[in-house]
Design a protein around this motif. Structure first.
Motif, PDB file in Angstrom:
ATOM      1  N   GLU A  31      -8.265 -28.703  56.549  1.00  7.23           N
ATOM      2  CA  GLU A  31      -8.920 -27.529  57.127  1.00  7.23           C
ATOM      3  C   GLU A  31      -9.661 -26.732  56.065  1.00  7.23           C
ATOM      4  OE1 GLU A  31      -6.007 -25.275  59.163  1.00  7.23           O
ATOM      5  OE2 GLU A  31      -5.696 -26.763  60.775  1.00  7.23           O
ATOM      6  N   ARG A  32      -9.044 -26.543  54.915  1.00  6.94           N
ATOM      7  CA  ARG A  32      -9.719 -25.816  53.838  1.00  6.94           C
ATOM      8  C   ARG A  32     -10.898 -26.612  53.296  1.00  6.94           C
ATOM      9  NH1 ARG A  32      -5.744 -22.087  50.477  1.00  6.94           N
ATOM     10  NH2 ARG A  32      -4.264 -21.546  52.123  1.00  6.94           N
ATOM     11  N   ARG A  33     -10.751 -27.919  53.273  1.00 10.72           N
ATOM     12  CA  ARG A  33     -11.832 -28.782  52.798  1.00 10.72           C
ATOM     13  C   ARG A  33     -13.050 -28.690  53.714  1.00 10.72           C
ATOM     14  NH1 ARG A  33     -10.604 -35.114  51.410  1.00 10.72           N
ATOM     15  NH2 ARG A  33     -12.623 -35.664  50.465  1.00 10.72           N
ATOM     16  N   GLN A  34     -12.822 -28.693  55.022  1.00 11.61           N
ATOM     17  CA  GLN A  34     -13.928 -28.576  55.967  1.00 11.61           C
ATOM     18  C   GLN A  34     -14.549 -27.197  55.930  1.00 11.61           C
ATOM     19  OE1 GLN A  34     -12.405 -29.738  59.790  1.00 11.61           O
ATOM     20  NE2 GLN A  34     -12.069 -31.882  59.198  1.00 11.61           N
ATOM     21  N   ALA A  35     -13.757 -26.174  55.632  1.00 13.76           N
ATOM     22  CA  ALA A  35     -14.294 -24.810  55.577  1.00 13.76           C
ATOM     23  C   ALA A  35     -15.282 -24.621  54.433  1.00 13.76           C
ATOM     24  CB  ALA A  35     -13.152 -23.809  55.448  1.00 13.76           C
ATOM     25  N   LEU A  36     -15.235 -25.488  53.406  1.00 10.80           N
ATOM     26  CA  LEU A  36     -16.160 -25.371  52.281  1.00 10.80           C
ATOM     27  C   LEU A  36     -17.575 -25.808  52.650  1.00 10.80           C
ATOM     28  CD1 LEU A  36     -13.909 -26.735  49.379  1.00 10.80           C
ATOM     29  CD2 LEU A  36     -14.534 -24.353  49.834  1.00 10.80           C
ATOM     30  N   GLY A  37     -17.733 -26.550  53.748  1.00 12.76           N
ATOM     31  CA  GLY A  37     -19.058 -27.002  54.160  1.00 12.76           C
ATOM     32  C   GLY A  37     -19.662 -28.033  53.226  1.00 12.76           C
ATOM     33  N   ARG A  39     -21.009 -31.671  51.841  1.00 12.09           N
ATOM     34  CA  ARG A  39     -21.759 -32.799  52.389  1.00 12.09           C
ATOM     35  C   ARG A  39     -21.588 -34.012  51.491  1.00 12.09           C
ATOM     36  NH1 ARG A  39     -27.661 -30.427  52.725  1.00 12.09           N
ATOM     37  NH2 ARG A  39     -27.014 -29.853  50.619  1.00 12.09           N
ATOM     38  N   ASN A  40     -21.948 -35.173  52.014  1.00 13.86           N
ATOM     39  CA  ASN A  40     -21.867 -36.382  51.202  1.00 13.86           C
ATOM     40  C   ASN A  40     -22.863 -36.301  50.047  1.00 13.86           C
ATOM     41  OD1 ASN A  40     -22.943 -39.375  50.659  1.00 13.86           O
ATOM     42  ND2 ASN A  40     -20.816 -39.466  51.286  1.00 13.86           N
ATOM     43  N   PRO A  41     -22.422 -36.518  48.802  1.00 16.48           N
ATOM     44  CA  PRO A  41     -23.315 -36.347  47.651  1.00 16.48           C
ATOM     45  C   PRO A  41     -24.139 -37.573  47.300  1.00 16.48           C
ATOM     46  CG  PRO A  41     -21.101 -36.792  46.888  1.00 16.48           C
ATOM     47  CD  PRO A  41     -21.035 -36.796  48.397  1.00 16.48           C
ATOM     48  N   GLY A  42     -23.996 -38.665  48.040  1.00 20.95           N
ATOM     49  CA  GLY A  42     -24.665 -39.895  47.658  1.00 20.95           C
ATOM     50  C   GLY A  42     -23.748 -40.754  46.814  1.00 20.95           C
ATOM     51  N   THR A  43     -24.320 -41.679  46.056  1.00 22.57           N
ATOM     52  CA  THR A  43     -23.535 -42.590  45.239  1.00 22.57           C
ATOM     53  C   THR A  43     -23.837 -42.361  43.765  1.00 22.57           C
ATOM     54  OG1 THR A  43     -25.245 -44.317  45.350  1.00 22.57           O
ATOM     55  CG2 THR A  43     -23.549 -44.317  47.072  1.00 22.57           C
ATOM     56  N   VAL A  44     -22.947 -42.851  42.911  1.00 19.46           N
ATOM     57  CA  VAL A  44     -23.159 -42.742  41.464  1.00 19.46           C
ATOM     58  C   VAL A  44     -24.411 -43.514  41.053  1.00 19.46           C
ATOM     59  CG1 VAL A  44     -22.192 -43.360  39.221  1.00 19.46           C
ATOM     60  CG2 VAL A  44     -20.729 -42.353  40.973  1.00 19.46           C
ATOM     61  N   GLU A  45     -24.642 -44.657  41.680  1.00 19.78           N
ATOM     62  CA  GLU A  45     -25.817 -45.474  41.352  1.00 19.78           C
ATOM     63  C   GLU A  45     -27.114 -44.719  41.614  1.00 19.78           C
ATOM     64  OE1 GLU A  45     -27.622 -49.908  42.491  1.00 19.78           O
ATOM     65  OE2 GLU A  45     -25.928 -49.052  43.594  1.00 19.78           O
ATOM     66  N   GLN A 186     -17.631 -37.132  44.100  1.00 16.58           N
ATOM     67  CA  GLN A 186     -17.015 -36.150  44.985  1.00 16.58           C
ATOM     68  C   GLN A 186     -17.794 -34.844  44.948  1.00 16.58           C
ATOM     69  OE1 GLN A 186     -13.920 -36.081  47.016  1.00 16.58           O
ATOM     70  NE2 GLN A 186     -15.063 -34.259  47.643  1.00 16.58           N
ATOM     71  N   ALA A 187     -18.075 -34.292  46.131  1.00 20.50           N
ATOM     72  CA  ALA A 187     -18.700 -32.973  46.213  1.00 20.50           C
ATOM     73  C   ALA A 187     -17.645 -31.912  45.937  1.00 20.50           C
ATOM     74  CB  ALA A 187     -19.327 -32.769  47.587  1.00 20.50           C
ATOM     75  N   ILE A 188     -17.907 -31.045  44.957  1.00 23.30           N
ATOM     76  CA  ILE A 188     -16.982 -29.971  44.591  1.00 23.30           C
ATOM     77  C   ILE A 188     -17.350 -28.678  45.307  1.00 23.30           C
ATOM     78  CG2 ILE A 188     -15.950 -28.706  42.678  1.00 23.30           C
ATOM     79  CD1 ILE A 188     -15.354 -31.709  42.713  1.00 23.30           C
ATOM     80  N   THR A 189     -18.635 -28.385  45.339  1.00 17.30           N
ATOM     81  CA  THR A 189     -19.183 -27.254  46.076  1.00 17.30           C
ATOM     82  C   THR A 189     -20.372 -27.777  46.877  1.00 17.30           C
ATOM     83  OG1 THR A 189     -20.789 -26.567  44.379  1.00 17.30           O
ATOM     84  CG2 THR A 189     -18.517 -25.750  44.146  1.00 17.30           C
ATOM     85  N   PRO A 190     -20.973 -26.977  47.745  1.00 19.26           N
ATOM     86  CA  PRO A 190     -22.161 -27.467  48.471  1.00 19.26           C
ATOM     87  C   PRO A 190     -23.294 -27.926  47.561  1.00 19.26           C
ATOM     88  CG  PRO A 190     -21.304 -25.509  49.542  1.00 19.26           C
ATOM     89  CD  PRO A 190     -20.507 -25.677  48.277  1.00 19.26           C
ATOM     90  N   SER A 191     -23.303 -27.507  46.294  1.00 20.26           N
ATOM     91  CA  SER A 191     -24.372 -27.895  45.371  1.00 20.26           C
ATOM     92  C   SER A 191     -23.910 -28.832  44.264  1.00 20.26           C
ATOM     93  CB  SER A 191     -25.011 -26.648  44.731  1.00 20.26           C
ATOM     94  OG  SER A 191     -25.572 -25.802  45.705  1.00 20.26           O
ATOM     95  N   VAL A 216     -20.430 -38.572  35.537  1.00 20.22           N
ATOM     96  CA  VAL A 216     -21.694 -38.125  36.114  1.00 20.22           C
ATOM     97  C   VAL A 216     -21.506 -36.752  36.759  1.00 20.22           C
ATOM     98  CG1 VAL A 216     -22.492 -40.471  36.532  1.00 20.22           C
ATOM     99  CG2 VAL A 216     -21.254 -39.263  38.313  1.00 20.22           C
ATOM    100  N   ALA A 217     -22.599 -36.005  36.798  1.00 18.24           N
ATOM    101  CA  ALA A 217     -22.627 -34.704  37.454  1.00 18.24           C
ATOM    102  C   ALA A 217     -23.982 -34.537  38.122  1.00 18.24           C
ATOM    103  CB  ALA A 217     -22.391 -33.571  36.450  1.00 18.24           C
ATOM    104  N   ARG A 218     -23.984 -33.875  39.267  1.00 14.68           N
ATOM    105  CA  ARG A 218     -25.212 -33.673  40.032  1.00 14.68           C
ATOM    106  C   ARG A 218     -25.174 -32.288  40.657  1.00 14.68           C
ATOM    107  NH1 ARG A 218     -29.130 -36.601  43.239  1.00 14.68           N
ATOM    108  NH2 ARG A 218     -29.462 -35.629  45.271  1.00 14.68           N
ATOM    109  N   TYR A 219     -26.260 -31.550  40.471  1.00 17.61           N
ATOM    110  CA  TYR A 219     -26.376 -30.211  41.043  1.00 17.61           C
ATOM    111  C   TYR A 219     -27.662 -30.178  41.872  1.00 17.61           C
ATOM    112  CZ  TYR A 219     -26.013 -25.151  41.478  1.00 17.61           C
ATOM    113  OH  TYR A 219     -25.878 -23.871  41.973  1.00 17.61           O
ATOM    114  N   ALA A 220     -27.517 -29.981  43.174  1.00 25.42           N
ATOM    115  CA  ALA A 220     -28.658 -30.076  44.087  1.00 25.42           C
ATOM    116  C   ALA A 220     -28.824 -28.792  44.881  1.00 25.42           C
ATOM    117  CB  ALA A 220     -28.480 -31.260  45.041  1.00 25.42           C
ATOM    118  N   THR A 221     -30.047 -28.291  44.925  1.00 30.22           N
ATOM    119  CA  THR A 221     -30.442 -27.169  45.763  1.00 30.22           C
ATOM    120  C   THR A 221     -31.714 -27.567  46.499  1.00 30.22           C
ATOM    121  OG1 THR A 221     -31.890 -26.101  44.122  1.00 30.22           O
ATOM    122  CG2 THR A 221     -29.514 -25.605  43.999  1.00 30.22           C
ATOM    123  N   PRO A 222     -32.146 -26.805  47.501  1.00 31.04           N
ATOM    124  CA  PRO A 222     -33.404 -27.158  48.187  1.00 31.04           C
ATOM    125  C   PRO A 222     -34.619 -27.145  47.271  1.00 31.04           C
ATOM    126  CG  PRO A 222     -32.102 -25.638  49.517  1.00 31.04           C
ATOM    127  CD  PRO A 222     -31.431 -25.713  48.188  1.00 31.04           C
TER     128      PRO A 222
END
Length: 365
Positions: A31-37, A39-45, A186-191, A216-222
């Motif tokens: 429930e707490r995990r879903q409350a964070l909103g 999304r799937n972050p894609g793959t490491v590749e 793994q997505a840690i936050t929405p970004s 690896v690390a990925r930070y995505a915004t619009p």
């Protein structure tokens, strides 16, 4: 009476205070995990796909002359045949015949060239989030070291992706050989997304296994996307992508490697650490009927590519590459012609006039 009948000898494994407490804890965590909103972050590749695959020319450029003729017989399921002719192109055979078939659960692709090299690809979606991929390449005459077999298992969760890959796995020599790669993102936050990739390889039974680990690390915004990947061998890759306007995208990629290492006693090897690096900047502009890409790296290599649709079924491609440090230049010119039966063409024209895309299956790529 009914509870006595429904109970089984193993019911105590699921009907006890410890199991109930763990189930309650897991439910609260989900429930707490879903409350964070998340999304799937894609793959490491594909952690830097916006730069390396969309903006840069790595998967698009070529040299010499090239002609592709494709005919689609069906769109759902997809069935397509193609003929590719090249002249003066490095790394490409003069002629290749290919066929593609795909639906919502299956994707198959096969090709054969004039030298007799056969390659095939088969993807199957077992579950909505589970896909198996197999690739095979057979060299003519059974040339050693030229035939390749790979298999992948990809699982896509709501906020994570996991993958296991094997390159030329074998146990015929008395020991497990090949290259095996496992990755998790793994997505840690929405970004923000964090991941790890592990590699285990053993070329033959006479050699010991080798392992490597990368983060690896990925930070995505619009507006922008930044990614970084650090490998245990001492290589660092960082990318930055930004959407400048509706039709303009730009990206930067920096690669640094630290060759050499430490002695077992702590001293430096040879002449010490050798540092190498390269930076590449690129841009992509989408016109109404064409796409232009250009990139320049720190070694003085300038590349550009223009794809223009001159007719509904005809696309011209021009590629140019100039290496100032080596004083070399390459040019490429290609034409792609697409055809389909009259009824399929009419369906495509009606969909285009209505401003809608023709319905195609969601194939398991």
């Amino acid at each position: 009476m009914s509870s006595t009948i429904d109970s089984t000898p193993l019911s105590f494994l699921t009907e006890n205070p410890i199991t109930a407490a763990l189930a309650s804890l897991n439910g609260s965590f989900q429930e707490r995990r879903q409350a964070l909103g998340l999304r799937n972050p894609g793959t490491v590749e594909n952690v830097s796909r916006e730069v390396s695959k969309d903006v840069f020319l790595n998967n698009h450029t070529f040299s010499g002359m090239r002609a592709d003729m494709m005919k689609s017989f069906s769109m759902n399921p997809v069935f397509q045949l193609s003929h590719a002719f090249t002249m003066g192109a490095q790394g490409l055979p003069p002629y290749t015949f290919a066929a593609i078939f795909g639906n919502d659960k299956t994707f198959m692709q096969a090709s054969v060239d004039n030298d007799g090299q056969v390659s095939g690809r088969f993807n199957y979606r077992w579950l909505p989030h589970l896909i198996t991929k197999c690739n095979a390449q057979l060299a003519p005459g059974g040339a050693p070291g030229q035939s390749v077999f790979t298999t992948d298992v990809d699982y896509t969760g709501s906020d994570f992706s996991a993958s296991v890959k094997a390159f030329n796995p074998s146990v015929l020599n008395g020991a497990l050989t090949g290259i095996f790669i496992g990755s998790y993102l793994q997505a840690i936050t929405p970004s923000l997304s964090l991941g790890v990739e592990s590699v285990w390889q053993r070329p033959d039974a006479s050699h010991g296994p080798e392992t490597a680990l990368s983060y690896v690390a990925r930070y995505a915004t619009p507006e922008f996307i930044a990614s970084a990947q650090f490998q245990g061998q001492g290589a660092l890759q960082a990318t930055y992508w930004r959407k400048i306007a509706d039709r303009i995208e730009a990206g930067v990629e920096c690669n640094m490697s630290f060759a050499g290492g430490m002695r077992s006693g702590g001293g430096m090897m040879g002449g010490g650490m050798k540092r190498e690096g390269m930076t590449t900047i690129g841009a992509k502009y989408d016109f109404r009927n064409s796409t232009f890409r250009a990139q320049l790296d720190s070694q003085g290599k300038l590349s550009c590519l223009l794809e223009k649709r001159v007719a509904p079924a005809v696309t011209l491609t021009f590629a140019g590459d100039m290496d100032h440090s080596k004083g070399a230049a390459k040019l490429g010119l290609g034409v792609s012609v697409e055809s389909a039966p009259e009824d399929l063409m009419e369906m495509q024209e009606k969909a285009a006039m209505a401003g809608e895309a023709l319905a195609t299956p969601s194939m398991p790529f």
